[in-house]
Design a protein around this motif. Structure first.
Motif, PDB file in Angstrom:
ATOM      1  N   ILE A  80       3.234   5.864  -2.964  1.00 49.88           N
ATOM      2  CA  ILE A  80       4.436   6.545  -3.463  1.00 49.88           C
ATOM      3  C   ILE A  80       4.387   6.647  -4.980  1.00 49.88           C
ATOM      4  CG2 ILE A  80       6.933   6.306  -3.773  1.00 49.88           C
ATOM      5  CD1 ILE A  80       7.058   5.213  -0.924  1.00 49.88           C
ATOM      6  N   ALA A  81       3.973   5.566  -5.648  1.00 47.26           N
ATOM      7  CA  ALA A  81       3.913   5.579  -7.112  1.00 47.26           C
ATOM      8  C   ALA A  81       2.905   6.602  -7.627  1.00 47.26           C
ATOM      9  CB  ALA A  81       3.555   4.185  -7.629  1.00 47.26           C
ATOM     10  N   PHE A 137       8.313  -1.077 -11.362  1.00 43.06           N
ATOM     11  CA  PHE A 137       8.671  -1.398 -12.739  1.00 43.06           C
ATOM     12  C   PHE A 137      10.126  -1.031 -13.012  1.00 43.06           C
ATOM     13  CE2 PHE A 137       9.087   0.169 -17.120  1.00 43.06           C
ATOM     14  CZ  PHE A 137       8.794  -1.001 -17.803  1.00 43.06           C
ATOM     15  N   SER A 138      10.786  -1.851 -13.806  1.00 48.36           N
ATOM     16  CA  SER A 138      12.164  -1.570 -14.196  1.00 48.36           C
ATOM     17  C   SER A 138      12.333  -1.893 -15.681  1.00 48.36           C
ATOM     18  CB  SER A 138      13.133  -2.414 -13.369  1.00 48.36           C
ATOM     19  OG  SER A 138      14.446  -2.250 -13.838  1.00 48.36           O
ATOM     20  N   ILE A 175       0.808  -0.907 -12.160  1.00 54.15           N
ATOM     21  CA  ILE A 175       0.445  -2.269 -12.560  1.00 54.15           C
ATOM     22  C   ILE A 175       1.374  -3.293 -11.918  1.00 54.15           C
ATOM     23  CG2 ILE A 175       0.337  -3.846 -14.540  1.00 54.15           C
ATOM     24  CD1 ILE A 175      -0.568  -1.366 -16.197  1.00 54.15           C
ATOM     25  N   ASP A 176       2.684  -3.058 -11.959  1.00 50.75           N
ATOM     26  CA  ASP A 176       3.643  -4.002 -11.375  1.00 50.75           C
ATOM     27  C   ASP A 176       3.496  -4.116  -9.860  1.00 50.75           C
ATOM     28  OD1 ASP A 176       4.797  -4.984 -13.628  1.00 50.75           O
ATOM     29  OD2 ASP A 176       6.793  -4.180 -13.259  1.00 50.75           O
ATOM     30  N   ILE A 177       3.192  -3.022  -9.186  1.00 55.79           N
ATOM     31  CA  ILE A 177       3.020  -3.091  -7.730  1.00 55.79           C
ATOM     32  C   ILE A 177       1.800  -3.944  -7.390  1.00 55.79           C
ATOM     33  CG2 ILE A 177       2.473  -1.773  -5.660  1.00 55.79           C
ATOM     34  CD1 ILE A 177       4.070   0.553  -6.932  1.00 55.79           C
ATOM     35  N   ILE A 178       0.724  -3.764  -8.118  1.00 57.98           N
ATOM     36  CA  ILE A 178      -0.493  -4.527  -7.838  1.00 57.98           C
ATOM     37  C   ILE A 178      -0.287  -6.017  -8.096  1.00 57.98           C
ATOM     38  CG2 ILE A 178      -2.878  -4.914  -8.593  1.00 57.98           C
ATOM     39  CD1 ILE A 178      -3.028  -1.839  -9.026  1.00 57.98           C
ATOM     40  N   PHE A 179       0.366  -6.363  -9.200  1.00 55.14           N
ATOM     41  CA  PHE A 179       0.480  -7.773  -9.568  1.00 55.14           C
ATOM     42  C   PHE A 179       1.737  -8.464  -9.042  1.00 55.14           C
ATOM     43  CE2 PHE A 179      -2.483  -6.275 -12.865  1.00 55.14           C
ATOM     44  CZ  PHE A 179      -3.514  -7.160 -12.618  1.00 55.14           C
ATOM     45  N   ILE A 192       0.828  -1.211   0.000  1.00 58.50           N
ATOM     46  CA  ILE A 192       0.000   0.000   0.000  1.00 58.50           C
ATOM     47  C   ILE A 192       0.861   1.260   0.000  1.00 58.50           C
ATOM     48  CG2 ILE A 192      -0.317   0.087   2.506  1.00 58.50           C
ATOM     49  CD1 ILE A 192      -2.970   1.008  -0.104  1.00 58.50           C
ATOM     50  N   VAL A 193       1.984   1.224   0.698  1.00 52.81           N
ATOM     51  CA  VAL A 193       2.898   2.375   0.714  1.00 52.81           C
ATOM     52  C   VAL A 193       3.534   2.550  -0.658  1.00 52.81           C
ATOM     53  CG1 VAL A 193       4.981   3.328   1.764  1.00 52.81           C
ATOM     54  CG2 VAL A 193       3.319   2.122   3.178  1.00 52.81           C
TER      55      VAL A 193
END
Length: 76
Positions: free
Chosen positions: A18-19, A68-69, A59-63, A13-14
């Motif tokens: 931040i994103a 993302f990189s 998207i990457d944080i959720i999944f 969640i943090v």
């Protein structure tokens, strides 16, 4: 590298907050991570394609619970 480990250790969640609200921190994170990995092209992509990376971050944080990189997509 301590900055990267600190950001990676944050709860999901943090990371999402931040994103969404402090993308500059995520940009610095990506640049530091790519510099430590030696991905010069990824650093250039981080700077010039920030909006696309911002969407991919969420998207990457959720999944995957990570930021993302470009280095993950471009194999050197």
């Amino acid at each position: 590298m301590g900055f990267v480990k600190a950001i990676d250790g944050l709860p999901m969640i943090v990371k999402i907050l931040i994103a969404i609200f402090a993308d500059v921190i995520v940009l610095i994170y990506r640049i530091v991570k790519d510099a430590c990995d030696g991905h010069i092209v990824a650093i250039i992509l981080d700077v010039f394609l920030g909006f696309i990376a911002w969407i991919m971050d969420i998207i990457d944080i959720i999944f995957k619970n990570r930021f993302f990189s470009w280095g993950d997509w471009i194999h050197f």
